[in-house]
Design a protein around this motif. Structure first.
Motif, PDB file in Angstrom:
ATOM      1  N   ALA A 128      22.755  69.420  66.846  1.00 38.37           N
ATOM      2  CA  ALA A 128      21.476  69.926  66.360  1.00 38.37           C
ATOM      3  C   ALA A 128      21.647  70.747  65.086  1.00 38.37           C
ATOM      4  O   ALA A 128      20.842  70.654  64.148  1.00 38.37           O
ATOM      5  CB  ALA A 128      20.813  70.776  67.444  1.00 38.37           C
ATOM      6  N   ILE A 129      22.687  71.551  65.013  1.00 39.97           N
ATOM      7  CA  ILE A 129      22.950  72.351  63.809  1.00 39.97           C
ATOM      8  C   ILE A 129      23.251  71.455  62.619  1.00 39.97           C
ATOM      9  O   ILE A 129      22.826  71.725  61.493  1.00 39.97           O
ATOM     10  CB  ILE A 129      24.115  73.331  64.077  1.00 39.97           C
ATOM     11  CG1 ILE A 129      23.677  74.418  65.061  1.00 39.97           C
ATOM     12  CG2 ILE A 129      24.614  73.967  62.775  1.00 39.97           C
ATOM     13  CD1 ILE A 129      24.814  75.264  65.593  1.00 39.97           C
ATOM     14  N   MET A 130      23.957  70.360  62.874  1.00 37.60           N
ATOM     15  CA  MET A 130      24.316  69.466  61.777  1.00 37.60           C
ATOM     16  C   MET A 130      23.136  68.657  61.257  1.00 37.60           C
ATOM     17  O   MET A 130      23.148  68.214  60.106  1.00 37.60           O
ATOM     18  CB  MET A 130      25.418  68.500  62.224  1.00 37.60           C
ATOM     19  CG  MET A 130      26.825  69.066  62.220  1.00 37.60           C
ATOM     20  SD  MET A 130      27.338  69.680  60.586  1.00 37.60           S
ATOM     21  CE  MET A 130      27.094  68.225  59.565  1.00 37.60           C
ATOM     22  N   LEU A 131      22.103  68.448  62.072  1.00 34.64           N
ATOM     23  CA  LEU A 131      21.029  67.536  61.676  1.00 34.64           C
ATOM     24  C   LEU A 131      20.344  67.937  60.362  1.00 34.64           C
ATOM     25  O   LEU A 131      20.187  67.089  59.472  1.00 34.64           O
ATOM     26  CB  LEU A 131      20.011  67.407  62.808  1.00 34.64           C
ATOM     27  CG  LEU A 131      18.923  66.347  62.598  1.00 34.64           C
ATOM     28  CD1 LEU A 131      19.533  64.958  62.399  1.00 34.64           C
ATOM     29  CD2 LEU A 131      17.955  66.328  63.788  1.00 34.64           C
ATOM     30  N   PRO A 132      19.912  69.193  60.166  1.00 34.30           N
ATOM     31  CA  PRO A 132      19.309  69.546  58.871  1.00 34.30           C
ATOM     32  C   PRO A 132      20.293  69.421  57.706  1.00 34.30           C
ATOM     33  O   PRO A 132      19.898  69.090  56.584  1.00 34.30           O
ATOM     34  CB  PRO A 132      18.871  71.004  59.064  1.00 34.30           C
ATOM     35  CG  PRO A 132      18.794  71.200  60.529  1.00 34.30           C
ATOM     36  CD  PRO A 132      19.856  70.326  61.112  1.00 34.30           C
ATOM     37  N   LEU A 133      21.565  69.691  57.982  1.00 34.63           N
ATOM     38  CA  LEU A 133      22.576  69.583  56.923  1.00 34.63           C
ATOM     39  C   LEU A 133      22.769  68.125  56.530  1.00 34.63           C
ATOM     40  O   LEU A 133      22.956  67.804  55.348  1.00 34.63           O
ATOM     41  CB  LEU A 133      23.894  70.190  57.407  1.00 34.63           C
ATOM     42  CG  LEU A 133      23.797  71.638  57.890  1.00 34.63           C
ATOM     43  CD1 LEU A 133      25.140  72.123  58.430  1.00 34.63           C
ATOM     44  CD2 LEU A 133      23.329  72.553  56.771  1.00 34.63           C
ATOM     45  N   LEU A 134      22.699  67.235  57.518  1.00 32.59           N
ATOM     46  CA  LEU A 134      22.782  65.808  57.217  1.00 32.59           C
ATOM     47  C   LEU A 134      21.600  65.361  56.364  1.00 32.59           C
ATOM     48  O   LEU A 134      21.743  64.497  55.493  1.00 32.59           O
ATOM     49  CB  LEU A 134      22.820  65.000  58.516  1.00 32.59           C
ATOM     50  CG  LEU A 134      24.117  65.087  59.319  1.00 32.59           C
ATOM     51  CD1 LEU A 134      23.951  64.411  60.673  1.00 32.59           C
ATOM     52  CD2 LEU A 134      25.280  64.468  58.568  1.00 32.59           C
ATOM     53  N   ALA A 135      20.434  65.955  56.613  1.00 33.18           N
ATOM     54  CA  ALA A 135      19.262  65.604  55.802  1.00 33.18           C
ATOM     55  C   ALA A 135      19.505  65.947  54.335  1.00 33.18           C
ATOM     56  O   ALA A 135      19.174  65.159  53.433  1.00 33.18           O
ATOM     57  CB  ALA A 135      18.029  66.333  56.329  1.00 33.18           C
ATOM     58  N   ILE A 136      20.083  67.107  54.078  1.00 38.20           N
ATOM     59  CA  ILE A 136      20.403  67.501  52.698  1.00 38.20           C
ATOM     60  C   ILE A 136      21.394  66.517  52.086  1.00 38.20           C
ATOM     61  O   ILE A 136      21.212  66.026  50.967  1.00 38.20           O
ATOM     62  CB  ILE A 136      20.982  68.935  52.676  1.00 38.20           C
ATOM     63  CG1 ILE A 136      19.939  69.934  53.156  1.00 38.20           C
ATOM     64  CG2 ILE A 136      21.474  69.295  51.271  1.00 38.20           C
ATOM     65  CD1 ILE A 136      20.499  71.339  53.358  1.00 38.20           C
ATOM     66  N   MET A 137      22.453  66.223  52.817  1.00 35.10           N
ATOM     67  CA  MET A 137      23.484  65.316  52.318  1.00 35.10           C
ATOM     68  C   MET A 137      22.924  63.917  52.099  1.00 35.10           C
ATOM     69  O   MET A 137      23.233  63.251  51.094  1.00 35.10           O
ATOM     70  CB  MET A 137      24.643  65.262  53.308  1.00 35.10           C
ATOM     71  CG  MET A 137      25.347  66.579  53.536  1.00 35.10           C
ATOM     72  SD  MET A 137      26.552  66.433  54.881  1.00 35.10           S
ATOM     73  CE  MET A 137      26.974  68.154  55.168  1.00 35.10           C
ATOM     74  N   ASP A 138      22.097  63.457  53.039  1.00 28.58           N
ATOM     75  CA  ASP A 138      21.521  62.118  52.925  1.00 28.58           C
ATOM     76  C   ASP A 138      20.664  61.988  51.671  1.00 28.58           C
ATOM     77  O   ASP A 138      20.744  60.988  50.951  1.00 28.58           O
ATOM     78  CB  ASP A 138      20.671  61.802  54.157  1.00 28.58           C
ATOM     79  CG  ASP A 138      21.504  61.508  55.392  1.00 28.58           C
ATOM     80  OD1 ASP A 138      22.649  61.035  55.226  1.00 28.58           O
ATOM     81  OD2 ASP A 138      21.024  61.754  56.505  1.00 28.58           O
TER      82      ASP A 138
END
Length: 247
Positions: free
Chosen positions: A48-58
């Protein structure tokens, strides 16, 4: 937000590594990020913590790479991967994190062994379309439960011998679609909460760093070395996940 210094000692390098992975260079290493963070927090919370960070990276990767993607492949892979996320939603909480880690790790090592034992020749036919659909679904599932979708789909893409930038761009578009599809089910499962999102906000400045580093390298690296490093990433990922399952 999480205040444990040990968490950030693990999470910050993990976020940078995921950023490098998202840009293609060292892409095989991306699957170990959630297991690394799970050294200090439960797997669902790490995901869950990684999900917003993945959005930025994506979004960063999409802006830089979308035009280089193979859209013929994506028209087959994206629907299959989204089906995998639906399966992940249905099974989330039924399968333990150790079971998921072991399955993903074993799949990764088996795929890598097959790839190295029987490398495709220059005149080898491309993998069948049904295999892309199957592995796309597996990739969507493993991505949903542990952000570990790279190894299964890579087994299908690697024999196609795409140029590194095309390989990277195709994965970038695929996992942008998959990761944005996770928001609603993650919220429904109770993983999107203020503590996890505040922690994501603290880690957010580190997300672009890894993407920037990876993009710099992937545009310059020799294709032979690109795939050697990818195989190394798959090996280390598989060993780490299997270890997590049995340790």
């Amino acid at each position: 937000m999480i205040t444990d210094p040990l968490f950030y000692a693990v999470a910050i390098p993990a976020v940078v590594l995921m950023g490098i992975s998202k840009s293609g260079f060292g892409a095989g290493f991306g699957a170990i990020v959630v297991p690394l963070m799970a050294l200090t927090v439960p797997v669902p919370q790490a995901a869950a913590i990684m999900l917003p960070l993945l959005a930025i990276m994506d979004l960063m990767g999409l802006a830089a790479l979308m035009r280089q993607a193979d859209w013929t492949l994506l028209r087959r892979l994206i629907p299959a991967a989204l089906l995998g996320t639906l399966i992940g939603t249905a099974l989330f909480g039924v399968l333990s994190s150790r079971t998921v880690a072991g399955v993903v790790g074993a799949i990764t090592l088996v795929f890598l062994a097959i790839r190295l034992a029987w490398p495709p020749r220059a005149d080898s036919p491309p993998p069948p379309a049904w295999l892309g659909t199957l592995l796309g679904t597996v990739s969507g599932f493993t991505s949903f439960v542990a952000h570990a979708g790279g190894p299964p789909i890579s087994f299908y893409l690697l024999p196609l011998r795409l140029a590194p930038i095309t390989f990277t761009a195709t994965l970038a578009v695929l996992f942008t679609a998959v990761n944005f599809s996770k928001w609603l089910p993650y919220g429904w499962l109770g993983l999107i909460d203020s503590r996890n999102m505040a922690t994501s906000l603290v880690l957010a400045p580190f997300a672009p760093v890894g993407v920037w580093l990876g993009l710099k390298i992937v545009r310059r690296i020799n294709p032979t070395w690109f795939y050697r490093l990818f195989h190394l990433g798959m090996l280390l990922t598989g060993v780490k996940l299997v270890w997590d399952a049995w340790a």
